[in-house]
Design a protein around this motif. Structure first.
Motif, PDB file in Angstrom:
ATOM      1  N   SER A   1     -44.096 -17.945  59.502  1.00 40.99           N
ATOM      2  CA  SER A   1     -42.921 -18.758  59.799  1.00 40.99           C
ATOM      3  C   SER A   1     -43.064 -20.204  59.338  1.00 40.99           C
ATOM      4  O   SER A   1     -42.073 -20.860  59.034  1.00 40.99           O
ATOM      5  N   GLN A   2     -44.286 -20.698  59.266  1.00 40.01           N
ATOM      6  CA  GLN A   2     -44.473 -22.092  58.850  1.00 40.01           C
ATOM      7  C   GLN A   2     -44.553 -22.250  57.335  1.00 40.01           C
ATOM      8  O   GLN A   2     -44.500 -23.362  56.809  1.00 40.01           O
ATOM      9  N   TYR A   3     -44.658 -21.132  56.607  1.00 43.76           N
ATOM     10  CA  TYR A   3     -44.831 -21.195  55.157  1.00 43.76           C
ATOM     11  C   TYR A   3     -43.579 -20.827  54.366  1.00 43.76           C
ATOM     12  O   TYR A   3     -43.531 -21.038  53.156  1.00 43.76           O
ATOM     13  N   VAL A   4     -42.567 -20.243  55.015  1.00 46.94           N
ATOM     14  CA  VAL A   4     -41.324 -19.950  54.297  1.00 46.94           C
ATOM     15  C   VAL A   4     -40.596 -21.261  54.022  1.00 46.94           C
ATOM     16  O   VAL A   4     -40.927 -22.308  54.581  1.00 46.94           O
ATOM     17  N   SER A   5     -39.603 -21.192  53.139  1.00 51.06           N
ATOM     18  CA  SER A   5     -38.841 -22.399  52.803  1.00 51.06           C
ATOM     19  C   SER A   5     -37.345 -22.163  53.044  1.00 51.06           C
ATOM     20  O   SER A   5     -36.768 -21.240  52.463  1.00 51.06           O
ATOM     21  N   PRO A   6     -36.743 -22.961  53.937  1.00 46.23           N
ATOM     22  CA  PRO A   6     -37.372 -24.002  54.754  1.00 46.23           C
ATOM     23  C   PRO A   6     -38.252 -23.403  55.851  1.00 46.23           C
ATOM     24  O   PRO A   6     -38.054 -22.257  56.244  1.00 46.23           O
ATOM     25  N   SER A   7     -39.225 -24.177  56.307  1.00 44.99           N
ATOM     26  CA  SER A   7     -40.089 -23.692  57.382  1.00 44.99           C
ATOM     27  C   SER A   7     -39.237 -23.383  58.612  1.00 44.99           C
ATOM     28  O   SER A   7     -38.238 -24.046  58.880  1.00 44.99           O
ATOM     29  N   LEU A   8     -39.636 -22.354  59.340  1.00 43.29           N
ATOM     30  CA  LEU A   8     -38.771 -21.769  60.367  1.00 43.29           C
ATOM     31  C   LEU A   8     -38.990 -22.366  61.758  1.00 43.29           C
ATOM     32  O   LEU A   8     -40.106 -22.336  62.291  1.00 43.29           O
ATOM     33  N   SER A   9     -37.918 -22.874  62.345  1.00 48.55           N
ATOM     34  CA  SER A   9     -37.944 -23.230  63.766  1.00 48.55           C
ATOM     35  C   SER A   9     -37.987 -21.932  64.561  1.00 48.55           C
ATOM     36  O   SER A   9     -37.306 -20.955  64.219  1.00 48.55           O
ATOM     37  N   THR A  10     -38.752 -21.917  65.637  1.00 47.44           N
ATOM     38  CA  THR A  10     -38.960 -20.660  66.333  1.00 47.44           C
ATOM     39  C   THR A  10     -39.385 -20.907  67.775  1.00 47.44           C
ATOM     40  O   THR A  10     -39.494 -22.051  68.228  1.00 47.44           O
TER      41      THR A  10
END
Length: 332
Positions: free
Chosen positions: A276-285
């Protein structure tokens, strides 16, 4: 080897009823008891040699039933449990519970046939009664990510409803009023709880719940893609979407990239998996501390094996993780 499911089918009763007969429960009618005993005899079902011997030989193994063996979420669970157990002299025996009650029961029966010393269960389809009956057998049992009122001292769980509430409140705080939701499979209690948290947050903000903005999916990236495409085709306006797990949110982000919309939609996930932190845009979760919960489940299991008084954290709380995928409305 005959399974409890085969006995229940031949006798025409539930698996819970078979388990009650095996355990000598008085809650079974005489007629049903006779049918179960006849079916057990016909199938040569031998439960006593597995779970009921008071002098069970220790095997140094713990059985884990988990919905599936693939993916970062379940992989983290297996890794956390195995690395906690191994230094303590236990080996982990893992089997998949699949996506139906028969597969879950078969998985439990398999582990019992392996004479594991204890069971750790992450199940969705076995009923509360099934698990209560299993807990009455002569084997320590811990249930992960589920709460059963009669077995509170055996359950390590997350407040999923609070997680849905936290996620949706975040989007509302950013100014969003039209918020869609992609839920998990609503046959699962956790998915229902996350949806309820979403509804509660809307109610708090005096936002009318719109069923057309809610769609059920399957906790996978592909199901998230399909669910989001269905939402788009419904032509319902929304500026933000709460996806009830990160894989579905990542699928949604992929569709948004393809459409290249002029007004980006805020996307909220749930679980805080590594990707989740590496996708673009980084994912709020929403952070689901499943590794900590898994380790705590092992500690509880060991306390049960050693007949110690439980001293663990039974209920965990989710926390908000904000990243680039959620933005204030209107987008600037």
């Amino acid at each position: 080897m005959a399974t409890i499911r085969q006995v229940s089918e031949l006798a025409g009763v539930s698996q819970a009823t078979v388990s009650r007969v095996v355990n000598g429960s008085s809650r079974v009618s005489h007629d049903k008891k006779l049918r179960v005993e006849k079916a057990m005899q016909t199938l040569d079902y031998q439960p006593t040699s597995i779970a009921h011997s008071s002098a069970r030989i220790k095997t140094g193994s713990v059985g884990l039933v988990i919905p599936e063996l693939a993916g970062p979420y379940y992989g983290n669970i297996m890794h956390s449990i195995e690395t906690t157990l191994r230094p303590l002299g236990y080996h982990l025996v893992v089997t998949s519970g699949g996506d139906n009650i028969q597969a879950e029961q078969s998985a439990v029966d398999f582990l019992l046939s392996r004479r594991v010393d204890a069971l750790l269960l992450y199940t969705s389809y076995l009923s509360d009664d099934d698990l209560i009956d299993l807990s009455n057998q002569n084997i320590p049992l811990v249930i992960l990510s589920r709460e059963i009122p009669e077995l509170l001292d055996s359950c390590i769980d997350l407040d999923d409803e609070m997680g849905g509430l936290v996620a949706t409140r975040h989007l509302i705080k950013l100014g969003h009023r039209k918020i869609a939701c992609i839920t998990g499979p609503l046959a699962k209690s956790g998915a229902r709880a996350r949806l309820q948290g979403y509804r509660t947050a809307l109610e708090e903000a005096n936002i009318i719940y719109d069923a057309k903005l809610v769609i059920e999916a399957g906790y996978t990236e592909l199901s998230g893609i399909r669910a989001f495409e269905k939402l788009i085709n419904r032509t319902q306006e929304f500026s933000a979407i709460f996806c009830c797990n990160d894989l579905m949110a990542i699928g949604t982000l992929g569709v948004l990239k393809e459409h290249k919309t002029q007004s980006p939609i805020s996307v909220m996930g749930f679980d805080n998996i590594l990707f989740s932190q590496y996708v673009s845009p980084s994912l709020s979760t929403v952070n689901y501390p499943i590794e900590k919960m898994s380790i705590e489940a092992v500690h509880l299991l060991l306390q049960k094996l050693n007949k110690q008084k439980p001293d663990v954290q039974f209920k965990f709380s989710p926390t908000l993780v904000t990243r680039e995928s959620t933005r204030a409305y209107p987008h600037i």
